[in-house]
Design an enzyme around this catalytic site. Structure first.
Site, PDB file in Angstrom:
ATOM      1  N   ARG A  98     -11.775   6.635  10.337  1.00  0.00           N
ATOM      2  CA  ARG A  98     -11.352   5.246  10.325  1.00  0.00           C
ATOM      3  C   ARG A  98     -12.441   4.337   9.758  1.00  0.00           C
ATOM      4  O   ARG A  98     -12.141   3.382   9.028  1.00  0.00           O
ATOM      5  CB  ARG A  98     -10.993   4.802  11.740  1.00  0.00           C
ATOM      6  CG  ARG A  98     -10.573   3.363  11.855  1.00  0.00           C
ATOM      7  CD  ARG A  98      -9.388   3.052  10.984  1.00  0.00           C
ATOM      8  NE  ARG A  98      -8.807   1.749  11.286  1.00  0.00           N
ATOM      9  CZ  ARG A  98      -7.741   1.265  10.694  1.00  0.00           C
ATOM     10  NH1 ARG A  98      -7.128   1.956   9.767  1.00  0.00           N
ATOM     11  NH2 ARG A  98      -7.266   0.086  11.034  1.00  0.00           N
ATOM     12  N   ASP A 102      -9.087  -6.332  -4.314  1.00  0.00           N
ATOM     13  CA  ASP A 102      -8.687  -5.031  -3.773  1.00  0.00           C
ATOM     14  C   ASP A 102      -9.294  -3.942  -4.655  1.00  0.00           C
ATOM     15  O   ASP A 102      -8.892  -3.771  -5.798  1.00  0.00           O
ATOM     16  CB  ASP A 102      -7.159  -4.947  -3.769  1.00  0.00           C
ATOM     17  CG  ASP A 102      -6.629  -3.643  -3.172  1.00  0.00           C
ATOM     18  OD1 ASP A 102      -7.435  -2.739  -2.884  1.00  0.00           O
ATOM     19  OD2 ASP A 102      -5.401  -3.550  -2.994  1.00  0.00           O
ATOM     20  N   SER A 138       0.844  -1.191   0.000  1.00  0.00           N
ATOM     21  CA  SER A 138       0.000   0.000   0.000  1.00  0.00           C
ATOM     22  C   SER A 138       0.888   1.252   0.000  1.00  0.00           C
ATOM     23  O   SER A 138       1.765   1.384  -0.860  1.00  0.00           O
ATOM     24  CB  SER A 138      -0.939  -0.052   1.206  1.00  0.00           C
ATOM     25  OG  SER A 138      -1.927   0.937   1.121  1.00  0.00           O
ATOM     26  N   HIS A 172      -8.142  -5.012  -0.022  1.00  0.00           N
ATOM     27  CA  HIS A 172      -6.849  -4.352   0.152  1.00  0.00           C
ATOM     28  C   HIS A 172      -6.070  -4.936   1.335  1.00  0.00           C
ATOM     29  O   HIS A 172      -4.850  -5.059   1.291  1.00  0.00           O
ATOM     30  CB  HIS A 172      -7.076  -2.853   0.360  1.00  0.00           C
ATOM     31  CG  HIS A 172      -5.816  -2.045   0.377  1.00  0.00           C
ATOM     32  ND1 HIS A 172      -4.953  -1.997  -0.698  1.00  0.00           N
ATOM     33  CD2 HIS A 172      -5.261  -1.259   1.334  1.00  0.00           C
ATOM     34  CE1 HIS A 172      -3.931  -1.214  -0.400  1.00  0.00           C
ATOM     35  NE2 HIS A 172      -4.089  -0.756   0.821  1.00  0.00           N
ATOM     36  N   ASP A 173      -6.785  -5.290   2.379  1.00  0.00           N
ATOM     37  CA  ASP A 173      -6.142  -5.839   3.574  1.00  0.00           C
ATOM     38  C   ASP A 173      -5.389  -7.132   3.310  1.00  0.00           C
ATOM     39  O   ASP A 173      -4.591  -7.564   4.150  1.00  0.00           O
ATOM     40  CB  ASP A 173      -7.187  -6.106   4.655  1.00  0.00           C
ATOM     41  CG  ASP A 173      -7.275  -4.951   5.650  1.00  0.00           C
ATOM     42  OD1 ASP A 173      -6.516  -3.974   5.491  1.00  0.00           O
ATOM     43  OD2 ASP A 173      -8.103  -5.032   6.573  1.00  0.00           O
TER      44      ASP A 173
END
Lengths: 384, 384
Positions: free
Chosen positions: A221, A320, A151, A353-354
């Site tokens: 967040r 992602d 990332s 994405h994680d």
């Protein structure tokens, strides 16, 4: 394969000013970092691991007396792990502007004697890399075996390959992008506006008021977190499950929590707002937005990468949607046009994405195999 | 093809209490609505248009002296338009809980004498439809030629087909879904948390304090707006364009506006926070989250739709990632399994979810052709 065990952070002070991309400069600064493994006599086995938005120098291992304090890439870095600390000397470094130890907004501004707050200069990926290079100098590392990141960390690896072409043999860019899209920037700006408009932000000087813009951080967040997960994964994990799992459970018909996904996100938001600094969040989203190495070349990424010398490992994950595989392919294409040697892995993984942080056999094996190749060609490795 | 010209809203008071899905009831209520065209003698040419999140009864035409006050579906509804008001008698009705005229949180709660505020009962899509049915009763419309809506409006059309199967000959569901996904709910909850945690929300009683939770509404709208646009469309319209278009423009290195997309979103958020009610926003997102007609049938959408009698028109847009084409296909499949007559259009359009509101020749022609078919079979149409 065992864990790296107890680690402890170190710090290094840099007394020479650092000129930043913005034109501002930091009079002096401290970087906090950790190292794992042993630097060999030829200093040829060092790997720099760059961190993403909410991580730090604490890549692997744990702190004494705190078994929960496991590093953020502990599955990747350690003895016998894909990035094997029995072979490589691994450095994790906390970036400028962070809230985890390196000089940041909560530290004393030498110009005023008060915390920097919002006066901390906006730093860029390139600024971070310049600061990291000084750390490498101080540690006597002229050339890294690899610089690696996921990332925002991948952006730093990419910037290394352009800013210091001779200082890394391999550049490993995972779940990243050569620049943010309008949609990426839009989500970042939502997060920023949530923080900036929280009355407890106090123009960035909340430290002096003994408050924290928790509500803003929390919303920031929550929206960020949605973009880290895939739609499918969220559907599978949460779907429309009610938080009250009783078969007779019904909607609550108020603005409390009905669905599991609400409970999960609010919990993530609450937790984050307890430990993360609001000014750091603003700074890091700006570093993300500003990263665009092709910008100085009229948008030509091939030209931007023309002077690179490293070999590249690029990886992306099928689900992602924050930095989709297409974005990684842009990097690969620009590298291939420059006749660079590139290994590209597009990994079919459900976790959005994680995924770059998570255990996935195919992913881990790809990285492991790549490090094997690096190792095989590491000069003086026998001395390690 | 001309515009519908000057229109004016009407209102109708309902003195009988309305029992809501939550178990609560509204003692009495008022619905504001507009009509366009003429109801024929057989009362067979009425079309109900249901509105989505931030729209209202003001579907078409404009208000006297205010040429900017053009209805939200003015491109769709009017003389010679796809929904031709020279043929059909079109009704737009504002839903309960809205802030555009029908009974909502800013109105007087008969139980306290003060504005409802957060005490306004949570209303569902089914509650809205039940209230709309009473309006139809009062207007003497036993059966609609069609009930039509996009997005949340499409959910209302779908609910009509299940709750009052004999009261509509055609059900037109555009850019909609049979239920929200975890990701959809997650975005809604971010919006709600932004509003609820704004200190100016004051537990929903901000009216009494002379304040408005503008910051919360602004962030809520910004994040919502991102989900209405497609990634591609955003890339094309905004990309990484700086707001200062000068060739020499550089990043500003502060937390102000660098990119066009930031300027656009903040403007949308600011504008929205000037006119939209925070309690209404909360209510409408809950109505979205709760809609799930298959829930009472153990998740079996086919069973939920088994008693429908209407013919269906379902349309989706290729780049809509809020309610993607897959979601519309779920509806189509459940209808086909029930041997209902369905026309399904999956329209290749670049504009994401917002496409249902926008001019697009293929889309408009599909709707036009469908209304031609409705018209051809409208009993007593010659009398109109």
């Amino acid at each position: 394969m065992s864990s790296i065990g107890i680690v402890s952070p170190q710090s290094m002070h840099f007394a020479a000013p650092l000129k930043l991309q913005s034109g501002a400069q930091l009079a002096d600064y401290t970087l906090v970092y950790e190292t794992y493994g042993t630097l060999n006599a030829e200093r040829s086995n060092a790997v720099l691991v760059c961190h993403a938005l909410n991580a730090s120098h604490h890549v692997a291992g744990m702190y004494v007396g705190d078994p929960k304090s496991v590093g953020w890439w502990n599955n990747m870095v350690g003895p016998g792990k894909p990035l094997d600390t029995e072979r490589f000397f691994v450095i994790g470094v906390n970036n400028l502007g962070s809230c985890f130890g390196s000089t940041g907004p909560m530290h004393r501004n030498p110009a005023t004697g008060n915390p920097y707050g919002a006066a901390f200069p906006v730093v860029t990926v390139e600024d971070w890399v310049a600061a990291q290079a000084r750390l490498a100098d101080a540690l006597g590392i002229e050339q890294f075996a690899a610089v690696m990141g996921g990332s925002l960390g991948g952006m730093q690896a990419l910037a290394w390959s352009m800013m210091y072409p001779a200082r890394l043999r391999h550049c490993m860019v995972i779940a990243s992008t050569p620049k943010l899209s309008a949609q990426n920037i839009a989500f970042n700006d939502v997060a920023r506006q949530a923080i900036l408009s929280d009355p407890d932000y106090r123009g960035g000087d909340f430290y002096a008021h003994g408050v924290v813009p928790k509500n803003g951080l929390r919303v920031a967040r929550m929206v960020g977190h949605i973009t880290y997960l895939s739609n499918d994964d969220m559907a599978e994990k949460f779907g429309r499950k009610l938080r009250n799992a009783a078969a007779t459970a019904d909607y609550k018909f108020d603005f409390g929590i009905d669905f599991e996904i609400e409970s999960y996100l609010r919990y993530q938001g609450d937790k984050f707002s307890e430990y993360f600094d609001a000014n750091t969040y603003l700074l890091i989203t700006k570093a993300l937005d500003y990263f665009d190495p092709a910008r100085a070349f009229d948008g030509d990424l091939k030209a931007a990468l023309a002077n690179t010398e490293a070999e590249f490992f690029v990886a992306s994950f099928s689900t992602d949607w924050r930095f989709a595989p297409e974005r990684s392919r842009e990097i690969v294409q620009a590298l291939v046009s420059n006749r660079r040697r590139v290994t590209y892995a597009e990994i079919d993984a459900p976790h959005g994405h994680d995924a770059f942080l998570l255990e996935d056999a195919r992913y881990m094996n790809m990285v492991r195999a790549y490090y094997q190749r690096i190792w095989d060609a590491t000069p003086g490795k026998e001395q390690a």
